[in-house]
Each structure stands twice: as C-alpha cells, then as structure tokens.
Design a protein around this motif. Structure first.
Motif, PDB file in Angstrom:
ATOM      1  N   VAL B  37       0.513  -1.499   0.268  1.00 31.89           N
ATOM      2  CA  VAL B  37       0.012   0.490   0.066  1.00 31.89           C
ATOM      3  C   VAL B  37       1.157   1.537  -0.041  1.00 31.89           C
ATOM      4  O   VAL B  37       0.782   2.105  -0.198  1.00 31.89           O
ATOM      5  CB  VAL B  37      -1.018  -0.114   1.019  1.00 31.89           C
ATOM      6  CG1 VAL B  37      -1.455   1.423   1.331  1.00 31.89           C
ATOM      7  CG2 VAL B  37      -1.974  -0.755   0.845  1.00 31.89           C
ATOM      8  N   LEU B  38       1.630   1.119   0.760  1.00 28.65           N
ATOM      9  CA  LEU B  38       3.005   2.352   0.644  1.00 28.65           C
ATOM     10  C   LEU B  38       4.063   2.648  -0.409  1.00 28.65           C
ATOM     11  O   LEU B  38       4.857   3.622  -0.524  1.00 28.65           O
ATOM     12  CB  LEU B  38       3.542   2.104   2.206  1.00 28.65           C
ATOM     13  CG  LEU B  38       2.830   2.514   3.738  1.00 28.65           C
ATOM     14  CD1 LEU B  38       3.433   2.917   4.897  1.00 28.65           C
ATOM     15  CD2 LEU B  38       1.398   3.904   3.476  1.00 28.65           C
ATOM     16  N   ASP B  39       4.359   1.433  -0.814  1.00 30.52           N
ATOM     17  CA  ASP B  39       5.174   1.023  -1.510  1.00 30.52           C
ATOM     18  C   ASP B  39       5.001   1.277  -3.124  1.00 30.52           C
ATOM     19  O   ASP B  39       5.880   1.330  -3.526  1.00 30.52           O
ATOM     20  CB  ASP B  39       6.619   0.203  -1.304  1.00 30.52           C
ATOM     21  CG  ASP B  39       7.772   0.632  -1.593  1.00 30.52           C
ATOM     22  OD1 ASP B  39       7.753   1.991  -1.253  1.00 30.52           O
ATOM     23  OD2 ASP B  39       7.902  -0.011  -2.286  1.00 30.52           O
ATOM     24  N   LYS B  40       3.919  -0.017  -3.201  1.00 32.01           N
ATOM     25  CA  LYS B  40       3.861   0.209  -4.678  1.00 32.01           C
ATOM     26  C   LYS B  40       2.541   0.716  -4.888  1.00 32.01           C
ATOM     27  O   LYS B  40       1.900   1.185  -4.650  1.00 32.01           O
ATOM     28  CB  LYS B  40       3.514  -1.634  -5.218  1.00 32.01           C
ATOM     29  CG  LYS B  40       4.375  -2.495  -4.404  1.00 32.01           C
ATOM     30  CD  LYS B  40       5.967  -2.132  -6.208  1.00 32.01           C
ATOM     31  CE  LYS B  40       6.350  -3.079  -5.059  1.00 32.01           C
ATOM     32  NZ  LYS B  40       7.746  -2.022  -4.113  1.00 32.01           N
ATOM     33  N   VAL B  43       1.115   6.024  -9.174  1.00 29.77           N
ATOM     34  CA  VAL B  43       1.276   7.980  -8.075  1.00 29.77           C
ATOM     35  C   VAL B  43       0.624   8.490  -8.908  1.00 29.77           C
ATOM     36  O   VAL B  43       0.738   8.988 -10.899  1.00 29.77           O
ATOM     37  CB  VAL B  43       2.746   8.202  -7.854  1.00 29.77           C
ATOM     38  CG1 VAL B  43       2.403   9.423  -7.181  1.00 29.77           C
ATOM     39  CG2 VAL B  43       2.929   7.075  -7.168  1.00 29.77           C
ATOM     40  N   ASP B  54       5.651  16.982  -2.797  1.00 30.05           N
ATOM     41  CA  ASP B  54       5.220  16.672  -1.992  1.00 30.05           C
ATOM     42  C   ASP B  54       4.434  15.628  -1.705  1.00 30.05           C
ATOM     43  O   ASP B  54       4.921  14.870  -0.016  1.00 30.05           O
ATOM     44  CB  ASP B  54       4.113  17.661  -1.651  1.00 30.05           C
ATOM     45  CG  ASP B  54       4.068  18.736  -1.610  1.00 30.05           C
ATOM     46  OD1 ASP B  54       5.229  19.304  -1.745  1.00 30.05           O
ATOM     47  OD2 ASP B  54       3.017  20.253  -1.646  1.00 30.05           O
ATOM     48  N   ILE B  55       3.729  15.012  -2.490  1.00 26.90           N
ATOM     49  CA  ILE B  55       3.057  13.537  -1.812  1.00 26.90           C
ATOM     50  C   ILE B  55       3.923  12.347  -2.269  1.00 26.90           C
ATOM     51  O   ILE B  55       4.657  11.426  -1.674  1.00 26.90           O
ATOM     52  CB  ILE B  55       2.173  13.101  -3.140  1.00 26.90           C
ATOM     53  CG1 ILE B  55       0.359  14.201  -2.683  1.00 26.90           C
ATOM     54  CG2 ILE B  55       1.928  11.607  -3.207  1.00 26.90           C
ATOM     55  CD1 ILE B  55      -0.254  13.767  -3.468  1.00 26.90           C
ATOM     56  N   LEU B  58       5.831  13.126   1.124  1.00 20.66           N
ATOM     57  CA  LEU B  58       5.174  12.209   2.021  1.00 20.66           C
ATOM     58  C   LEU B  58       5.484  10.724   2.101  1.00 20.66           C
ATOM     59  O   LEU B  58       5.700  10.137   2.681  1.00 20.66           O
ATOM     60  CB  LEU B  58       3.855  12.387   1.739  1.00 20.66           C
ATOM     61  CG  LEU B  58       2.699  12.518   2.696  1.00 20.66           C
ATOM     62  CD1 LEU B  58       3.221  13.245   4.488  1.00 20.66           C
ATOM     63  CD2 LEU B  58       1.436  12.613   2.565  1.00 20.66           C
ATOM     64  N   THR B  59       5.532  10.215   0.427  1.00 14.50           N
ATOM     65  CA  THR B  59       5.338   8.625   0.930  1.00 14.50           C
ATOM     66  C   THR B  59       6.909   8.034   1.420  1.00 14.50           C
ATOM     67  O   THR B  59       6.860   7.123   1.993  1.00 14.50           O
ATOM     68  CB  THR B  59       5.247   8.665  -0.542  1.00 14.50           C
ATOM     69  OG1 THR B  59       4.367   9.409  -1.371  1.00 14.50           O
ATOM     70  CG2 THR B  59       5.121   6.653  -1.063  1.00 14.50           C
ATOM     71  N   LYS B  61       8.552   9.715   3.002  1.00 17.39           N
ATOM     72  CA  LYS B  61       8.447   9.483   5.185  1.00 17.39           C
ATOM     73  C   LYS B  61       7.641   8.050   5.630  1.00 17.39           C
ATOM     74  O   LYS B  61       7.994   7.604   6.733  1.00 17.39           O
ATOM     75  CB  LYS B  61       7.530  11.020   5.435  1.00 17.39           C
ATOM     76  CG  LYS B  61       8.271  12.350   5.686  1.00 17.39           C
ATOM     77  CD  LYS B  61       7.513  12.908   6.711  1.00 17.39           C
ATOM     78  CE  LYS B  61       7.617  14.040   7.162  1.00 17.39           C
ATOM     79  NZ  LYS B  61       7.075  14.668   7.725  1.00 17.39           N
ATOM     80  N   LEU B  62       6.364   7.853   4.531  1.00 14.16           N
ATOM     81  CA  LEU B  62       5.726   6.908   4.875  1.00 14.16           C
ATOM     82  C   LEU B  62       6.338   5.581   5.081  1.00 14.16           C
ATOM     83  O   LEU B  62       6.747   5.117   6.159  1.00 14.16           O
ATOM     84  CB  LEU B  62       4.647   6.899   4.528  1.00 14.16           C
ATOM     85  CG  LEU B  62       3.629   6.870   4.491  1.00 14.16           C
ATOM     86  CD1 LEU B  62       2.484   7.844   3.119  1.00 14.16           C
ATOM     87  CD2 LEU B  62       3.085   7.732   6.504  1.00 14.16           C
ATOM     88  N   VAL B  65       8.935   4.718   7.838  1.00 13.81           N
ATOM     89  CA  VAL B  65       8.234   3.835   8.688  1.00 13.81           C
ATOM     90  C   VAL B  65       8.148   2.968   9.464  1.00 13.81           C
ATOM     91  O   VAL B  65       8.555   1.992  10.151  1.00 13.81           O
ATOM     92  CB  VAL B  65       6.460   4.286   8.990  1.00 13.81           C
ATOM     93  CG1 VAL B  65       5.718   3.638   9.622  1.00 13.81           C
ATOM     94  CG2 VAL B  65       5.891   6.036   9.318  1.00 13.81           C
TER      95      VAL B  65
END
Lengths: 279, 148
Positions: B37-40, B43, B54-55, B58-59, B61-62, B65
């Motif tokens: 969900v965060l990496d694939k 976009v 920005d996105i 943000l990604t 950054k996520l 996590v």
C-alpha cells in the motif's frame, strides 16, 4: 455543506467499467467509497474532512504506526473488496486531491496511461510467495559427537562450514527453480526485498519475497503449485507460503517515474542464504 | 475480514482455516499490506502540480515508518501490535487535534515556568521545615535547595 477548503479527496484506485462488490465497503475513517466514471474507467474515492485527513494530518502522523496501520488497512480493504468483482488498479497511499473535479481532471489527464496499465492487469490477480528458512526444521541431523581433541574440533568446524555452504547453494538453486516454476505460470513477476524478521514478525528468516501476476482462472493451479513446492522443500528446512489473491499492487504502473515495480522477466536473484545481503 | 488477522495462521493444514474470505489464502499480515500500500501502486499527480513533489516526499516519509517499525521491533517495542486502541489513536479521538496541539505547546513552553512557580511556592514551606531541622542532621537536598 462542506466547502472546498474543508474537504480533501483520497482516491483508492481506478476500476474497469463493470462490476462492484455486493456489499458497500467503508473507506478511510469510515467514509463512503464513491465511484465516478472517467472515460472508460471509474475512479474510487472518498470525500474526507480536511481536519482528519488533510495533508497536515498525514505529515503529523507520518511516524505514527498505529494511525498508519489503520489507514493502510482501510485503503487496502476497499481495493480488496473491489478487486474480485472488477479489474482494479491500486493507487499508492496517500493519493490526495483538493476536490472531486480536480481528481477527475488528474485521472482524465492520464487516461491513456491508465488504460495501458489496465490492459496488463485485466483478468489477473497478484499472488505473493514467500519462502522462510525454518529453524525448527533442520535440513540435516546435527552430528552431536563432542570433539575429543582440538584438532577434532577444528575439523568439525571446517566440515560444518562446508556443509553450510553446500546447503546454502542448494537452497539458492532450489529457490531459483521455484521462482522459475511460478514465473512460468505468471504473466509477470517481481522479486522484492525479503522482510527483516522484525518486520515479518517471525523468527524464521525470509529468503524469497516474490509477487506474480497470474490469470484469475489459474488460482487452483497456483495454489497446487505452492503446496507441492512446500512439500518438496520441507526436506531442505524451507517453508513456502502463498498469500493472495491480492489486487495487483506490484504490477500497477503508469509511464516512467514509477519504474521498478512491474519489471518483466527476471526481477532479480533469489537468495539462498539468510545473511543480510540485500540487492 | 481478510485484512484483519495479524495472527500468524499456521502453515499447512491451517491454510484452510485461514481462508478468511472467499478465495483468500494465507495470512495477510501488516507487513504485506504496508509493503504494497505504501510502496506500490500508481502515483497520480494531485490537483496542483506542486503536490506531486509533496506527495512523493510524504511517501518517502511513510516508507521510513516501516524502517522505524523494524527498529522498534528490534528494541522490543511493539505496543501497536497488541491493541491499537491503547495507542495514540485513542488519544487522538478523545482530544480534538487543536486542543491537543495547544496542550503540547503548553507543555513545551509553559511547563518549566509552571514548575518554577511551584518550586517558588513551595520554598517558604520548605525553608520553614528545614530551619527547624537544620540543627539536626538535615538532608543535603532540602538544606541546599532553599538557599538558592
């Protein structure tokens, strides 16, 4: 009525024109999931409170695993609910837009790309394949005769080293064969970095983390393949785990800039060892 | 349903039990979901072109996590695994964000002052006590503090 500044739109992905889940599923923060037709596609999205899901909130929670886990799950749940009924191209989280019209414009601008991406995944599902090295399943019975002399000890250590090397090589060859067998049944495949055991939550080291894009009609075949390999690999102390079907996350890409996700053919080399060698 | 089980479903025979939804196979663990969900996925630029950057930031950054999850796990911190309601989420729901923020601000700036106030307020009393005690073996701390 909420004004433009009060809302933010998050898009989950685009789907083909037909099909939808029998039961409506809630999206982020329990918001309803809406579908808007754009060209021959539909985009799935939710209109959310800026206060709860605006950009600032994402930034604020960027290091908040509990919050992230919930939104990741909610996002995934929507795609998971849809993908069995329609062809789904997932968007990466988050996919924020200022308003519904802005979202529609963004989609419209990428329609040819999206159509191409859709053609790749149409009628196909993603399957995940992971191979773990199970410590409780030793490949060979440990020889437990205590060394009598220092020389015995050294010889024993050298032999153990050689055996471990051989076992690693054998595992690597096996993983290659396994990956080849699955790739043959798949339209595309991707090798990802195996999860650290901290992330996977399991002590057993992960040796292979692969994804395959497979025709929906081949579900039984892919499951049977996983079972038979698991059976075969037990003797090597390996455990094969199939997950899925998934929405085709690993195989949804448009244009350049998102390269690296859907690579055709050999995506890399499976690892036979369990040290920290990362490609 | 297929999304919820964090519990590792045992392999082999457990697979059938683990079929949480029709056709689903194997446990879908948090790591599997986050990875996807965060990496694939696709976009798409947002409404404003600037947002793409920005996105993407943000990604990134996520994505970090996931790394910090690993680190935390390695240190044995896994409170979010057990009960999500024990975590910041419950806190977030109880306190409106604005109030929470102002509280944080208070804590950041006003707290030392408040502490100082209390210390000052406590001083006369402490002095009185220590004065009585000074003749005897007064503990170093209490005799020292009032003199400052």
């Amino acid at each position: 009525m909420r004004g433009r500044g009060d809302i933010v739109v998050h898009a989950y992905g685009v789907v083909g024109r037909d099909g939808e889940p029998a039961k409506a599923i809630a999206g982020l923060g329990g918001a309803p999931v809406l579908a808007r037709a754009v060209g021959r596609l539909r985009v799935l999205y939710s209109v959310l409170d800026n206060e709860r899901f605006g950009r600032a909130v994402w930034e604020e929670h960027a290091n908040d695993p509990a919050w992230l886990r919930d939104v990741a799950r909610a996002h995934h749940a929507v795609l998971q609910a849809w993908f069995e009924h329609a062809d789904v191209l997932p968007f990466r989280l988050p996919s924020l837009h200022v308003g519904e019209d802005g979202l529609e414009q963004a989609i419209r601008g990428r329609l040819p790309d999206l159509a191409r991406a859709m053609a790749v995944i149409r009628g196909r599902w993603e399957w995940g394949l992971k191979v773990f090295l199970e410590p409780d399943r030793p490949a060979r019975a440990p020889t437990r005769t205590p060394p009598r002399t220092g020389r015995d000890y050294l010889v024993g250590r050298a032999r153990a080293g050689i055996e471990e090397d051989e076992a690693r090589q054998q595992r690597e060859e096996t993983l290659r064969a396994l990956h080849a067998a699955f790739s043959k049944r798949a339209v595309r495949n991707v090798l990802s970095r195996p999860h650290e055991s901290a992330l996977s939550g399991r002590r057993a080291p992960m040796l292979l983390n692969a994804s395959y894009l497979v025709s929906r009609t081949r579900q039984k075949s892919i499951e049977a393949l996983a079972d038979s390999w698991d059976e075969r690999l037990r003797a090597l102390g390996l455990h094969v785990e199939l997950t899925g079907p998934w929405p085709p996350y690993h195989f949804s890409t448009v244009g350049e800039g998102t390269a690296g996700a859907a690579t055709r053919g050999r995506g890399g080399t499976p690892r036979g060892g369990h040290d920290d060698r990362h490609p | 349903m297929a999304v919820s089980p964090d519990a590792v479903i045992p392999s082999g025979a457990g697979f059938d039990v683990g079929r949480a939804r029709q056709g689903a196979r194997g446990p879908q663990q948090l790591a599997d979901i986050l990875e996807r969900v965060l990496d694939k996925g696709i976009v798409i630029a947002g409404d404003i072109q600037v947002r793409l950057l920005d996105i993407e930031l943000l990604t990134i950054k996520l994505r970090l996590v996931i790394a910090s999850l690993e680190r935390a796990h390695a240190m044995g911190i896994d409170w979010w695994e057990g009960d999500p309601f024990l975590s910041t989420r419950a806190q977030a729901r109880e306190l409106p964000r604005a109030r929470r923020r102002s509280r944080q601000k208070n804590e950041a700036t006003a707290f030392p002052t408040r502490e100082a106030l209390e210390r000052r307020r406590a001083l006369p009393a402490a002095r009185a006590v220590t004065r009585k005690r000074t003749t005897r073996s007064a503990p170093k701390k209490s005799s020292k503090a009032p003199r400052k």
